[in-house]
Design a protein around this motif. Structure first.
Motif, mmCIF file in Angstrom:
data_model
loop_
_atom_site.group_PDB
_atom_site.id
_atom_site.type_symbol
_atom_site.label_atom_id
_atom_site.label_comp_id
_atom_site.label_asym_id
_atom_site.label_seq_id
_atom_site.Cartn_x
_atom_site.Cartn_y
_atom_site.Cartn_z
ATOM 1 N N ILE A 26 -15.105 -0.013 4.556
ATOM 2 C CA ILE A 26 -15.620 1.287 4.307
ATOM 3 C C ILE A 26 -14.507 1.548 5.800
ATOM 4 C CG2 ILE A 26 -17.037 3.266 5.037
ATOM 5 C CD1 ILE A 26 -18.770 2.046 3.719
ATOM 6 N N ASP A 27 -13.456 2.337 5.963
ATOM 7 C CA ASP A 27 -12.290 2.957 6.140
ATOM 8 C C ASP A 27 -12.313 3.891 6.473
ATOM 9 O OD1 ASP A 27 -10.268 2.473 8.059
ATOM 10 O OD2 ASP A 27 -8.826 2.613 6.542
ATOM 11 N N GLU A 28 -12.667 4.577 8.190
ATOM 12 C CA GLU A 28 -13.038 5.725 8.733
ATOM 13 C C GLU A 28 -13.913 6.072 8.720
ATOM 14 O OE1 GLU A 28 -10.672 8.770 8.439
ATOM 15 O OE2 GLU A 28 -9.571 7.864 6.125
ATOM 16 N N GLN A 87 6.143 -11.030 16.038
ATOM 17 C CA GLN A 87 5.005 -11.987 15.056
ATOM 18 C C GLN A 87 4.549 -11.866 14.204
ATOM 19 O OE1 GLN A 87 1.625 -13.996 16.261
ATOM 20 N NE2 GLN A 87 2.092 -15.261 17.868
ATOM 21 N N ILE A 88 5.088 -10.426 14.502
ATOM 22 C CA ILE A 88 4.930 -9.411 13.138
ATOM 23 C C ILE A 88 6.518 -8.667 12.296
ATOM 24 C CG2 ILE A 88 3.947 -6.626 12.530
ATOM 25 C CD1 ILE A 88 1.719 -7.342 15.105
ATOM 26 N N LEU A 89 7.218 -8.583 13.434
ATOM 27 C CA LEU A 89 8.281 -8.907 12.582
ATOM 28 C C LEU A 89 9.058 -9.823 12.253
ATOM 29 C CD1 LEU A 89 9.785 -7.031 16.029
ATOM 30 C CD2 LEU A 89 10.189 -6.294 13.949
ATOM 31 N N GLU A 90 8.232 -10.847 12.778
ATOM 32 C CA GLU A 90 8.881 -12.486 11.792
ATOM 33 C C GLU A 90 8.669 -12.059 10.280
ATOM 34 O OE1 GLU A 90 8.963 -15.380 15.262
ATOM 35 O OE2 GLU A 90 10.740 -14.248 15.380
ATOM 36 N N LEU A 91 7.308 -11.140 10.490
ATOM 37 C CA LEU A 91 5.947 -11.846 9.257
ATOM 38 C C LEU A 91 7.045 -11.039 8.221
ATOM 39 C CD1 LEU A 91 2.834 -11.286 10.369
ATOM 40 C CD2 LEU A 91 3.724 -13.971 8.790
ATOM 41 N N HIS A 92 7.249 -10.531 9.093
ATOM 42 C CA HIS A 92 8.092 -8.524 7.247
ATOM 43 C C HIS A 92 9.709 -9.447 7.479
ATOM 44 C CE1 HIS A 92 4.185 -6.551 7.368
ATOM 45 N NE2 HIS A 92 3.874 -6.828 8.282
ATOM 46 N N GLY A 116 -3.999 -2.960 11.492
ATOM 47 C CA GLY A 116 -3.920 -4.048 11.087
ATOM 48 C C GLY A 116 -5.770 -4.372 10.743
ATOM 49 N N LYS A 117 -6.399 -3.267 10.509
ATOM 50 C CA LYS A 117 -7.618 -2.730 10.174
ATOM 51 C C LYS A 117 -7.860 -3.455 8.887
ATOM 52 C CE LYS A 117 -9.046 0.160 12.637
ATOM 53 N NZ LYS A 117 -7.152 0.339 13.169
ATOM 54 N N THR A 118 -7.443 -2.717 7.900
ATOM 55 C CA THR A 118 -7.426 -3.248 6.516
ATOM 56 C C THR A 118 -7.330 -4.784 6.123
ATOM 57 O OG1 THR A 118 -7.166 -0.619 5.865
ATOM 58 C CG2 THR A 118 -6.644 -2.115 4.276
HETATM 59 P P1 ATP Z 1 -5.973 3.291 9.804
HETATM 60 O O1 ATP Z 1 -6.231 2.973 10.478
HETATM 61 O O2 ATP Z 1 -4.328 3.409 9.595
HETATM 62 O O3 ATP Z 1 -6.322 2.666 8.844
HETATM 63 P P2 ATP Z 1 -5.494 0.059 9.749
HETATM 64 O O4 ATP Z 1 -5.593 -0.732 11.220
HETATM 65 O O5 ATP Z 1 -5.998 -0.502 8.782
HETATM 66 O O6 ATP Z 1 -4.714 1.306 9.420
HETATM 67 P P3 ATP Z 1 -3.370 -1.571 7.708
HETATM 68 O O7 ATP Z 1 -3.239 -0.584 6.981
HETATM 69 O O8 ATP Z 1 -4.185 -2.914 8.251
HETATM 70 O O9 ATP Z 1 -3.819 -1.273 8.961
HETATM 71 O O10 ATP Z 1 -1.531 -2.299 8.353
HETATM 72 C C1 ATP Z 1 -1.181 -0.722 7.329
HETATM 73 C C2 ATP Z 1 0.298 -1.928 7.696
HETATM 74 O O11 ATP Z 1 0.930 -2.317 8.776
HETATM 75 C C3 ATP Z 1 0.347 -3.129 6.599
HETATM 76 O O12 ATP Z 1 0.431 -3.265 5.298
HETATM 77 C C4 ATP Z 1 0.791 -3.796 7.585
HETATM 78 O O13 ATP Z 1 2.174 -3.868 6.575
HETATM 79 C C5 ATP Z 1 1.516 -3.246 8.200
HETATM 80 N N1 ATP Z 1 0.823 -4.793 9.457
HETATM 81 C C6 ATP Z 1 -0.081 -3.466 10.677
HETATM 82 N N2 ATP Z 1 -0.348 -4.853 11.694
HETATM 83 C C7 ATP Z 1 -0.172 -5.987 11.398
HETATM 84 C C8 ATP Z 1 -0.159 -6.620 11.633
HETATM 85 N N3 ATP Z 1 -1.020 -7.406 12.678
HETATM 86 N N4 ATP Z 1 0.737 -7.990 11.732
HETATM 87 C C9 ATP Z 1 1.494 -8.056 10.130
HETATM 88 N N5 ATP Z 1 1.285 -6.281 9.724
HETATM 89 C C10 ATP Z 1 0.810 -5.473 10.274
#
Ligand code: ATP
Length: 274
Positions: free
Chosen positions: A121-123, A199-204, A62-64
């Motif tokens: 900036i990812d990566e 919580q994450i499952l519930e959101l989705h 979920g960083k993005t």
């Molecule tokens: P990466 O390092 O691969 O770029 P990331 O850490 O940036 O990954 P995201 O791109 O933010 O991860 O997450 C990808 C998808 O996973 C999100 O669009 C969302 O659907 C789901 N997701 C990840 N983490 C969560 C969270 N904590 N709560 C809800 N959904 C999540």
């Protein structure tokens, strides 16, 4: 700017409520963002503004999402790019792209009358990895340009630019990036524990038709080690199983099948990359 597949230049529609778990990370991030929101007060006390925040943690945690929620929370324009987009055959192109990305952010903010922008900036490790042995000039120029942009950030009176970078290899980063005034706030994002997985499952599943027998608690228990992205994928796969069987509702066993499928997918990825 056409160079960036996902540089948008608008305010994202993602709030912190849509991120499951990550309580500590969300709290720390909001605290750092309050510096941006209360810029005038910060400068009154002569406090150095925060220019860079580093998010580190495993893929798909979920960083993005966090970076987007940060822009939403602070009413900032959001632009993003991935470190790998700056890797080019010719020296100087990566640096030029960094410059353009920041220009794009400032321009969009002005156009939309916003006083701040977040550049994500990812990566970051791709351009900000440790310098060892034979140095690659191209990477150095790109990194130097990023540091220059960050150092110059406060000189633009109209738009404040905050950089949020993400990595899953913090230990690989060049120390120049981590110095005070650069990425000096580090926030760790972890794989979700059982409560967070629930919580994450519930959101989705919010927008999905569920049968009465679905036991989210149980699914959360059985998905130890899953990332947020995998949990999202799991709910999607379960829905696909139900649709294929022409069921009106997604049943618990569809989720069980989906758990296996997501785990299998991971295994296949591992086997082919090793
Ligand atoms: P990466 O390092 O691969 O770029 P990331 O850490 O940036 O990954 P995201 O791109 O933010 O991860 O997450 C990808 C998808 O996973 C999100 O669009 C969302 O659907 C789901 N997701 C990840 N983490 C969560 C969270 N904590 N709560 C809800 N959904 C999540």
């Amino acid at each position: 700017n056409k160079n960036y597949a996902h540089a948008t230049g608008s305010i994202p529609n993602v709030s912190f409520e849509e991120i499951g778990g990550q309580e500590q990370a969300k709290k720390e991030l909001k605290e750092a963002l309050d510096f941006l929101i209360h810029r005038e007060q910060i400068s009154y006390y002569g406090i150095r503004p925060i220019k860079g925040i580093l998010l580190s943690g495993p893929p798909g945690t979920g960083k993005t999402l966090m970076a987007k929620a940060a822009a939403h929370y602070t009413n900032s324009i959001f632009v993003s790019a991935s470190g790998s987009e700056f890797v080019e055959k010719y020296v100087g192109i990566g640096a030029q792209r960094i410059r353009e990305l920041f220009q794009h952010a400032r321009k969009q903010a002005k156009k939309q009358q916003k006083s701040s922008a977040i550049v994500f900036i990812d990566e970051i490790d791709v351009i900000g990895g440790k310098r060892e042995g034979s140095q690659h000039k191209e990477y150095d120029q790109t990194l130097n340009q990023l540091l220059t942009e960050m150092d110059g950030i406060t000189t633009d009176q109209d738009v404040f630019v905050l950089v949020i970078a993400a990595t899953n290899r913090k230990d690989m980063l060049d120390s120049a990036l981590l110095r005070p005034g650069r990425f000096d706030r580090h926030i760790t994002v972890n794989l979700p524990d059982k409560k967070a997985r629930k919580q994450i499952l519930e959101l989705h599943i919010r927008n999905k038709p569920l049968a009465e027998d679905v036991n989210i608690e149980q699914i959360a228990k059985e998905t130890f080690g899953f990332s947020g992205a995998q949990l999202e994928s799991l709910t999607n796969e379960a829905a696909i199983y139900a649709m294929r069987e022409k069921k009106k509702k997604i049943e618990h066993r569809h989720f069980s099948l989906a758990i296996d499928k997501v785990m299998m997918g991971e295994k296949i990825d591992r086997d082919t990359t090793q």
